[in-house]
Scaffold this active site. Structure first.
Site, PDB file in Angstrom:
ATOM      1  N   GLY A   1      41.708  41.063  45.086  1.00 51.62           N
ATOM      2  CA  GLY A   1      40.746  41.246  46.178  1.00 51.62           C
ATOM      3  C   GLY A   1      39.503  41.848  45.574  1.00 51.62           C
TER       4      GLY A   1
ATOM      5  CB  CYS B   1      42.916  39.992  40.019  1.00 54.01           C
ATOM      6  SG  CYS B   1      41.234  39.534  39.589  1.00 54.01           S
TER       7      CYS B   1
ATOM      8  NE  ARG C   1      35.097  45.929  39.810  1.00 53.25           N
ATOM      9  CZ  ARG C   1      33.974  45.966  40.528  1.00 53.25           C
ATOM     10  NH1 ARG C   1      32.992  46.782  40.212  1.00 53.25           N
ATOM     11  NH2 ARG C   1      33.828  45.166  41.550  1.00 53.25           N
TER      12      ARG C   1
ATOM     13  CB  ILE D   1      39.463  34.528  41.264  1.00 53.85           C
ATOM     14  CG1 ILE D   1      40.369  33.297  41.400  1.00 53.85           C
ATOM     15  CG2 ILE D   1      38.328  34.499  42.294  1.00 53.85           C
ATOM     16  CD1 ILE D   1      41.228  33.296  42.659  1.00 53.85           C
TER      17      ILE D   1
ATOM     18  CG  HIS E   1      44.719  35.719  41.396  1.00 56.71           C
ATOM     19  ND1 HIS E   1      44.827  36.745  42.307  1.00 56.71           N
ATOM     20  CD2 HIS E   1      43.471  35.817  40.875  1.00 56.71           C
ATOM     21  CE1 HIS E   1      43.688  37.416  42.355  1.00 56.71           C
ATOM     22  NE2 HIS E   1      42.852  36.874  41.490  1.00 56.71           N
TER      23      HIS E   1
ATOM     24  CD  GLU F   1      48.336  36.426  43.384  1.00 54.69           C
ATOM     25  OE1 GLU F   1      48.845  36.484  42.241  1.00 54.69           O
ATOM     26  OE2 GLU F   1      47.187  36.836  43.637  1.00 54.69           O
TER      27      GLU F   1
END
Ligand code: GLN
Length: 213
Positions: A49, A81, A110, A138, A181, A183
Site C-alpha cells: 500500500g 512492499c 523506498r 509496484i 507482491h 499475493e
C-alpha cells in the site's frame, strides 16, 4: 482448541489479496485495525500500500506501539512492499516521522526502482522455494543493507540494468519480507507457505505436485 489465526493489518492497501491466499490455504485470518485485534495471533501479514499512510493510521489507531511490542515479543510477520518498509529498522527516502516497527534489521530504500521502472515484473529464484516466482513490483523498495542474521532470499536477476542484484526478499527468524507482491501473482502461494511454516500450529495442505506424507 480453536484454529490458529493469522492477522492481516487492514488499515490501507492490498488486504483482500492476502486474505484470498489465506482462504485458498484454509488458514483462519482476522483483519487487524485496533490493538485488541492483535490478541492471540499466530502471525501477522503487513500488506502493500502506501507506507506513509499506513504509518499515520498505525498512530491514529494506537496500533504502532502494541504492534511493535508484539513483534519484539516474537510474533511472526510477513511484509510485502509497504509492509517490508514498515518492518525495517532503517528506511531511506521516507518521512522523518514515519513509523518504524524495527522488527527486521535491514535498511530499505523506498521507491528504489525509480520512475522508469515504477512497476515491472520478473521471474526470480527465491531461496526455500522450488522453481521460479513471478514477482510483481509496484513502486517497490529495495533492501540496501542487511544486519547480522538476515538471510537474503532473492535478488533481481540479470538483465534489469542497475537493479540487477538488488535484494528483494529477506528473512530474519520468523520475519519474512518481500519488495514484490506474491499475493498478486495468480495461483502463487509459496511465499505465504514459507511464512506460515514459521507460525505455530498452522496445518498447510500439500502443495501442488507434492505427494501426501
Ligand atoms: N511505494 C510504496 C511506499 O512507499 C510501497 C508500494 C507498495 O506497497 N506497492 O509505501
Amino acid at each position: 482448541m480453536s484454529a490458529p489465526v493469522i492477522g492481516v493489518l487492514a488499515l490501507q492497501g492490498g488486504v483482500a489479496e492476502h486474505q484470498r491466499v489465506l482462504d485458498r490455504l484454509g488458514v483462519a485470518h482476522r483483519r487487524v485495525r485496533r490493538p485488541a485485534d492483535l490478541a492471540d495471533l499466530a502471525g501477522i501479514i503487513l500488506p502493500g500500500g502506501e507506507s506513509t499512510t499506513i504509518s499515520r493510521l498505525l498512530r491514529t489507531e494506537g496500533l504502532a506501539g502494541p504492534l511493535a511490542a508484539a513483534l519484539a515479543g516474537g510474533l511472526p510477520a510477513f511484509g510485502t512492499c509497504a509492509g517490508m518498509i514498515l518492518l525495517a529498522e532503517e528506511v531511506l527516502d521516507t518521512r522523518p516521522d514515519a513509523v518504524r516497527l524495527g522488527a527486521l534489521p535491514v535498511t530499505v530504500r523506498r521507491n528504489a526502482f525509480g520512475r522508469q521502472a515504477q512497476s515491472f515484473e520478473a521471474d526470480l529464484a527465491v531461496r526455500g522455494v522450488a522453481g521460479e516466482v513471478h514477482a510483481v513490483f509496484i513502486r517497490a523498495p529495495q533492501v540496501t543493507a542487511v544486519g547480522p542474521g538476515v538471510e537474503v532470499l532473492a535478488r533481481v536477476p540479470a538483465g534489469h540494468g542497475p537493479h540487477s542484484g538488488a535484494v528483494v526478499a529477506v528473512r530474519h527468524g520468523a520475519v519474512l519480507a518481500t519488495s514484490f507482491h506474491p499475493e498478486c501473482a495468480p495461483g502463487e502461494d509459496r511465499l505465504h507457505r514459507l511464512f506460515l511454516t514459521g507460525c505455530a500450529g498452522i496445518d498447510l495442505p500439500a502443495a501442488a505436485g507434492e505427494t501426501g506424507r
